[in-house]
Design an enzyme around this catalytic site. Structure first.
Site, PDB file in Angstrom:
ATOM      1  N   LYS A  53       0.841  -1.202   0.000  1.00 34.21           N
ATOM      2  CA  LYS A  53       0.000   0.000   0.000  1.00 34.21           C
ATOM      3  C   LYS A  53       0.877   1.253   0.000  1.00 34.21           C
ATOM      4  O   LYS A  53       0.641   2.200  -0.750  1.00 34.21           O
ATOM      5  CB  LYS A  53      -0.932  -0.010   1.223  1.00 34.21           C
ATOM      6  CG  LYS A  53      -2.053  -1.044   1.084  1.00 34.21           C
ATOM      7  CD  LYS A  53      -2.829  -1.291   2.370  1.00 34.21           C
ATOM      8  CE  LYS A  53      -3.818  -2.442   2.149  1.00 34.21           C
ATOM      9  NZ  LYS A  53      -4.577  -2.835   3.337  1.00 34.21           N
ATOM     10  N   GLN A  97      -4.732  -1.409   9.568  1.00 39.88           N
ATOM     11  CA  GLN A  97      -4.690  -2.746   8.970  1.00 39.88           C
ATOM     12  C   GLN A  97      -5.343  -3.777   9.884  1.00 39.88           C
ATOM     13  O   GLN A  97      -5.064  -3.822  11.095  1.00 39.88           O
ATOM     14  CB  GLN A  97      -3.230  -3.131   8.668  1.00 39.88           C
ATOM     15  CG  GLN A  97      -3.061  -4.435   7.918  1.00 39.88           C
ATOM     16  CD  GLN A  97      -3.576  -4.408   6.484  1.00 39.88           C
ATOM     17  OE1 GLN A  97      -3.752  -3.364   5.878  1.00 39.88           O
ATOM     18  NE2 GLN A  97      -3.826  -5.580   5.925  1.00 39.88           N
ATOM     19  N   ASP A 120     -10.898   3.162   3.730  1.00 42.96           N
ATOM     20  CA  ASP A 120     -11.234   1.735   3.645  1.00 42.96           C
ATOM     21  C   ASP A 120     -12.736   1.541   3.419  1.00 42.96           C
ATOM     22  O   ASP A 120     -13.166   0.475   2.976  1.00 42.96           O
ATOM     23  CB  ASP A 120     -10.887   1.035   4.972  1.00 42.96           C
ATOM     24  CG  ASP A 120      -9.660   0.150   4.887  1.00 42.96           C
ATOM     25  OD1 ASP A 120      -9.348  -0.336   3.784  1.00 42.96           O
ATOM     26  OD2 ASP A 120      -9.029  -0.063   5.940  1.00 42.96           O
TER      27      ASP A 120
END
Ligand code: GUN
Length: 283
Positions: A53, A97, A120
């Site tokens: 990422k 995460q 997200d």
């Protein structure tokens, strides 16, 4: 019939080039899109994901910060970090995460992220926005699947779409996105009585279960579009999806491979959401 491949790598390249261009344009206005990635613990797969990422941000001109913490970090300490990032004007997107260590309530942490930085798309405010059609952030994996359907000119109006899997991050938002494009949507899951009877009616099938061979050739209508979200390992340890690719490709009209299908799209849509967050904050 042998299905045409939907090439996730090629589509991701095209979309990332657009992100890079829009990022450069935003920078001329004095704003560099910034993503903060927070990783807690030592899960090796998570370390690989977050590295990818951060690399994708750098490659396309976005700013990124990676905060790594030991597994012992307390929930209160993590919430304090999220709060600091919420108030950091150089950070437009925040990604914590998952999975988090068991002593941390992941949903509580996600809800602590400012919705305007929830790239997200996991916050309840983002889920509510998707449900009601309000502006917000769409979860990256199903959003990437929608881009793949768009890329082949798939008009979903009046089509029957079957989603296999009902997770909060993929199956459920996927169904809502297909519905928003006027598909007739069926969600199947582990308690579905006859999965094949459902999928055989489908013009579009999205498999998002996390189990090999959930979809086989006898379960697919000739010409259907098949999107495989699965990421599994076969007996030889090779990456494979939820779909029996070799069999289904002989029946389907279009199919996404694994690897090289949905995978590269997820990070791409994270870049898109982060850029979008920065563009919104810049006005
Ligand atoms: N863990 C695996 N995939 C993801 C993702 O897309 N976002 C976050 N936050 N954690 C993940």
């Amino acid at each position: 019939m042998t299905a045409q491949l939907i090439d996730g790598n090629a589509l991701a390249r095209t979309l990332r080039a657009d992100v890079a261009q829009r990022t450069a344009a935003l920078k001329t206005r004095g704003v560099t899109p910034g993503l903060a990635v927070v990783l807690v613990g030592e899960d090796p797969a998570s370390h690989v994901y977050v590295r990818n990422k951060v690399k994708a941000c750098e490659a396309n001109g976005l700013h990124s910060v990676l905060e790594k913490y030991p597994a012992e970090l307390s929930e209160a300490e993590l919430l304090a970090r999220v709060d600091a990032l919420n108030n950091d004007p150089t950070v437009h997107g925040i990604l914590v995460q998952l999975p988090l260590p068991a002593h941390i309530d992941a949903q509580k942490v996600i809800e602590a992220i400012a919705p305007e930085k929830d790239v997200d798309g996991f916050h309840v405010a983002s889920a509510g926005a998707l449900l009601t059609g309000a502006p917000g952030f769409w979860p990256c994996t199903p959003y990437g699947c929608m881009k793949m359907l768009e890329s082949i000119g798939c008009d979903l109006r009046g089509k029957h779409a079957v989603v296999i899997g009902r997770s909060n991050n993929v199956g459920k938002p996927m169904a809502l996105m297909l519905l928003a494009k006027n598909a007739t949507v069926t969600i199947c899951h582990s308690a579905t009585a006859d999965l094949g009877a459902m999928t055989r009616q489908a013009d579009v099938i999205v498999a998002a279960v996390g189990k090999r061979n959930v979809l086989t050739a006898d379960m697919v209508k000739p010409g259907a579009v098949v999107i495989d979200v699965g990421m599994n390992r076969n007996d030889e340890g090779k990456l494979c999806g939820d779909v029996d690719f070799a069999g289904v490709r002989e029946v389907a009209g279009w199919i996404t491979p694994v690897p090289g299908g949905v995978g590269p799209m997820t990070i791409t849509m994270l870049l898109v959401n982060t850029l979008e967050a920065a563009e919104r904050s810049a006005g």
